[in-house]
Design a protein around this motif. Structure first.
Motif, mmCIF file in Angstrom:
data_model
loop_
_atom_site.group_PDB
_atom_site.id
_atom_site.type_symbol
_atom_site.label_atom_id
_atom_site.label_comp_id
_atom_site.label_asym_id
_atom_site.label_seq_id
_atom_site.Cartn_x
_atom_site.Cartn_y
_atom_site.Cartn_z
ATOM 1 N N SER A 1 0.813 -1.218 0.000
ATOM 2 C CA SER A 1 0.000 0.000 0.000
ATOM 3 C C SER A 1 0.847 1.269 0.000
ATOM 4 O O SER A 1 0.384 2.320 -0.425
ATOM 5 N N ASP A 2 2.087 1.162 0.474
ATOM 6 C CA ASP A 2 2.952 2.342 0.595
ATOM 7 C C ASP A 2 4.376 1.896 0.308
ATOM 8 O O ASP A 2 5.030 1.295 1.157
ATOM 9 N N LEU A 3 4.859 2.198 -0.900
ATOM 10 C CA LEU A 3 6.147 1.659 -1.341
ATOM 11 C C LEU A 3 7.290 2.148 -0.459
ATOM 12 O O LEU A 3 8.153 1.359 -0.067
ATOM 13 N N ALA A 4 7.297 3.439 -0.127
ATOM 14 C CA ALA A 4 8.391 3.975 0.690
ATOM 15 C C ALA A 4 8.459 3.288 2.044
ATOM 16 O O ALA A 4 9.536 2.939 2.534
ATOM 17 N N ARG A 5 7.297 3.063 2.654
ATOM 18 C CA ARG A 5 7.244 2.381 3.956
ATOM 19 C C ARG A 5 7.755 0.950 3.837
ATOM 20 O O ARG A 5 8.508 0.466 4.694
ATOM 21 N N SER A 6 7.348 0.275 2.765
ATOM 22 C CA SER A 6 7.774 -1.116 2.580
ATOM 23 C C SER A 6 9.267 -1.216 2.292
ATOM 24 O O SER A 6 9.944 -2.119 2.787
ATOM 25 N N ILE A 7 9.795 -0.291 1.489
ATOM 26 C CA ILE A 7 11.237 -0.286 1.219
ATOM 27 C C ILE A 7 11.999 -0.099 2.527
ATOM 28 O O ILE A 7 12.994 -0.797 2.794
ATOM 29 N N GLU A 8 11.551 0.836 3.346
ATOM 30 C CA GLU A 8 12.191 1.078 4.640
ATOM 31 C C GLU A 8 12.206 -0.200 5.474
ATOM 32 O O GLU A 8 13.228 -0.567 6.068
ATOM 33 N N TYR A 9 11.087 -0.906 5.504
ATOM 34 C CA TYR A 9 10.979 -2.139 6.297
ATOM 35 C C TYR A 9 11.900 -3.233 5.746
ATOM 36 O O TYR A 9 12.669 -3.854 6.489
ATOM 37 N N TYR A 10 11.817 -3.473 4.457
ATOM 38 C CA TYR A 10 12.560 -4.602 3.875
ATOM 39 C C TYR A 10 14.071 -4.350 3.849
ATOM 40 O O TYR A 10 14.848 -5.301 3.836
ATOM 41 N N THR A 11 14.481 -3.086 3.855
ATOM 42 C CA THR A 11 15.918 -2.803 3.899
ATOM 43 C C THR A 11 16.417 -2.712 5.341
ATOM 44 O O THR A 11 17.366 -3.401 5.713
ATOM 45 N N THR A 12 15.762 -1.907 6.164
ATOM 46 C CA THR A 12 16.238 -1.664 7.529
ATOM 47 C C THR A 12 16.033 -2.878 8.431
ATOM 48 O O THR A 12 16.923 -3.266 9.185
ATOM 49 N N ILE A 13 14.851 -3.481 8.371
ATOM 50 C CA ILE A 13 14.511 -4.586 9.277
ATOM 51 C C ILE A 13 14.995 -5.924 8.716
ATOM 52 O O ILE A 13 15.715 -6.666 9.379
ATOM 53 N N GLY B 1 -0.795 -7.973 -0.913
ATOM 54 C CA GLY B 1 -0.456 -9.394 -0.799
ATOM 55 C C GLY B 1 0.178 -9.919 -2.066
ATOM 56 O O GLY B 1 0.790 -9.171 -2.839
ATOM 57 N N LEU B 2 0.015 -11.190 -2.298
ATOM 58 C CA LEU B 2 0.717 -11.859 -3.393
ATOM 59 C C LEU B 2 0.221 -11.401 -4.761
ATOM 60 O O LEU B 2 -0.976 -11.407 -5.020
ATOM 61 N N LYS B 3 1.157 -11.007 -5.613
ATOM 62 C CA LYS B 3 0.834 -10.765 -7.016
ATOM 63 C C LYS B 3 1.244 -11.969 -7.859
ATOM 64 O O LYS B 3 0.509 -12.395 -8.731
ATOM 65 N N SER B 4 2.423 -12.530 -7.579
ATOM 66 C CA SER B 4 2.846 -13.726 -8.308
ATOM 67 C C SER B 4 4.004 -14.410 -7.605
ATOM 68 O O SER B 4 4.693 -13.814 -6.776
ATOM 69 N N VAL B 5 4.188 -15.675 -7.952
ATOM 70 C CA VAL B 5 5.370 -16.457 -7.566
ATOM 71 C C VAL B 5 6.039 -16.922 -8.852
ATOM 72 O O VAL B 5 5.350 -17.360 -9.783
ATOM 73 N N THR B 6 7.361 -16.843 -8.903
ATOM 74 C CA THR B 6 8.107 -17.326 -10.072
ATOM 75 C C THR B 6 8.771 -18.660 -9.748
ATOM 76 O O THR B 6 9.471 -18.777 -8.747
ATOM 77 N N ILE B 7 8.530 -19.643 -10.608
ATOM 78 C CA ILE B 7 9.134 -20.974 -10.486
ATOM 79 C C ILE B 7 10.142 -21.158 -11.619
ATOM 80 O O ILE B 7 9.869 -20.823 -12.770
ATOM 81 N N VAL B 8 11.316 -21.700 -11.279
ATOM 82 C CA VAL B 8 12.373 -21.928 -12.268
ATOM 83 C C VAL B 8 12.220 -23.318 -12.880
ATOM 84 O O VAL B 8 12.092 -24.318 -12.161
ATOM 85 N N LEU B 9 12.231 -23.377 -14.216
ATOM 86 C CA LEU B 9 12.168 -24.649 -14.947
ATOM 87 C C LEU B 9 13.563 -25.012 -15.450
ATOM 88 O O LEU B 9 14.374 -24.131 -15.745
ATOM 89 N N GLN C 1 -2.799 1.392 -6.052
ATOM 90 C CA GLN C 1 -3.677 2.505 -5.680
ATOM 91 C C GLN C 1 -4.909 1.985 -4.935
ATOM 92 O O GLN C 1 -5.379 0.878 -5.204
ATOM 93 N N ASN C 2 -5.424 2.800 -4.021
ATOM 94 C CA ASN C 2 -6.630 2.436 -3.255
ATOM 95 C C ASN C 2 -6.516 1.036 -2.673
ATOM 96 O O ASN C 2 -7.439 0.222 -2.765
ATOM 97 N N ALA C 3 -5.349 0.763 -2.088
ATOM 98 C CA ALA C 3 -5.050 -0.595 -1.614
ATOM 99 C C ALA C 3 -6.020 -1.026 -0.520
ATOM 100 O O ALA C 3 -6.318 -0.267 0.401
ATOM 101 N N GLN C 4 -6.478 -2.256 -0.652
ATOM 102 C CA GLN C 4 -7.328 -2.875 0.366
ATOM 103 C C GLN C 4 -6.477 -3.800 1.226
ATOM 104 O O GLN C 4 -5.570 -4.466 0.718
ATOM 105 N N PRO C 5 -6.758 -3.875 2.537
ATOM 106 C CA PRO C 5 -5.918 -4.700 3.405
ATOM 107 C C PRO C 5 -6.128 -6.198 3.186
ATOM 108 O O PRO C 5 -7.116 -6.626 2.572
ATOM 109 N N LEU C 6 -5.178 -6.986 3.682
ATOM 110 C CA LEU C 6 -5.333 -8.444 3.690
ATOM 111 C C LEU C 6 -6.570 -8.818 4.496
ATOM 112 O O LEU C 6 -6.854 -8.207 5.529
ATOM 113 N N GLN C 7 -7.287 -9.816 4.036
ATOM 114 C CA GLN C 7 -8.492 -10.257 4.743
ATOM 115 C C GLN C 7 -8.538 -11.777 4.788
ATOM 116 O O GLN C 7 -8.053 -12.450 3.885
#
Length: 295
Positions: free
Chosen positions: A21-33, A235-243, A63-69
């Motif tokens: 929902s918020d790219l800057a917040r997520s980048i901060e989390y995934y890099t710092t934490i 949440g999940l947009k996709s998973v990539t599997i290697v063949l 945009q207009n992100a809805q939370p996980l349910q």
């Protein structure tokens, strides 16, 4: 650390795309934490790496992100596999220093930490015990339990030198919330080539190739008879599997077509996760991308 489970010819998940929902917040989390580095950022997307070249996670702001349910299929957690107990000890110490709330478990085959990102997406960070210590039963099932994690030997192994995720970190497995376990089992084992290696009653099962303890987890705990996730839901947009090779890619395509799953070819490779060949949607409405790019 056994690395062969996440190399060809195994059918391993290599990359997860997440809607946030918020790219800057997520980048901060995934890099710092979590300790990722940003390999590239373009507008509403960021590509995260541990080794400076391989993209393990992509973040896409919607945009207009809805939370996980509850009641929707999607991601239960993505699981980052670290090389050694020292690395796990270092990240535990890092989390303690930042006062991060953690879950933890000893699964016999592995030692695992659990967190949630700012949008509630589940993250597991784990190490495998040596495969010689795993217990396989005569029916082809591997012993996996959920017991209290003993932090003492993990912290003892730490050297206090936490500088982010180790370069050798890989996407160890992906655990999905599915709407129907039988249909999911049919898809991952009959349409694709996974083997069931553990069952938890009628609500969860784990599948792998090459005698790994699991490349995918599938459960209905929050999503039984649930709906496919909506476009504007985090949440999940996709998973990539290697063949493993082009010949096998054609076999997978034929299997998907024969079983009524739509195969979509890519006209050009998207930026994330290597050159994609084609994609499909699993029985739960979850997008699976297939690529030859991988080790």
């Amino acid at each position: 650390m056994a690395t062969h489970f996440h190399k060809k010819p195994n059918l391993y998940p290599a990359h997860v795309q997440l809607k946030v929902s918020d790219l800057a917040r997520s980048i901060e989390y995934y890099t710092t934490i979590i300790g990722f580095k940003v390999l590239q950022r373009t507008g509403s997307e960021a590509y995260l790496t541990a080794d400076g070249q391989t993209i393990l996670v992509s973040l896409i702001e919607i945009q207009n992100a809805q939370p996980l349910q509850r009641g929707f299929a999607g991601l239960y957690h993505l699981a980052l596999l670290l090389p050694s107990r020292k690395d796990l000890g270092n990240i535990v110490q890092h989390f303690v220093n930042l006062n991060i709330r953690l879950g933890a478990a000893d699964h016999d085959v592995s030692e695992a930490l659990y967190l949630n990102d700012p949008d509630g997406n589940g993250i597991e960070i784990y190490i495998d015990r040596d495969e010689s210590e795993w217990t396989w039963f005569d029916d082809g099932q591997v012993n996996m339990v959920t017991e209290q994690l003993n932090f003492q030997p993990i912290l003892t192994a730490a050297d206090g030198n936490w500088t982010g995720l180790p370069a050798e970190t890989v996407m160890g497995h992906v655990h999905l919330s599915v709407a129907n376990l039988d249909k999911s089992e049919q898809f991952y084992t009959n349409v694709l080539d996974y083997n069931v290696v553990t069952r938890y009653g009628t609500q969860a099962l784990f599948v792998s190739t090459g005698k790994y303890h699991h490349h995918f987890g599938l459960n209905t705990w929050n999503s039984n008879n649930g709906q496919a996730p909506e476009e504007n839901m985090v949440g999940l947009k996709s998973v990539t599997i290697v063949l493993k090779d082009e010949h096998y890619a054609e076999e997978v395509k034929q299997s998907l077509n024969a079983n009524g799953f739509i195969v979509e070819n890519f006209a050009e490779a998207p930026a994330y996760g290597g050159a994609q060949l084609f994609s499909t949607v699993d029985p739960n409405g979850l997008r699976i991308l297939f690529t030859l790019d991988g080790e």
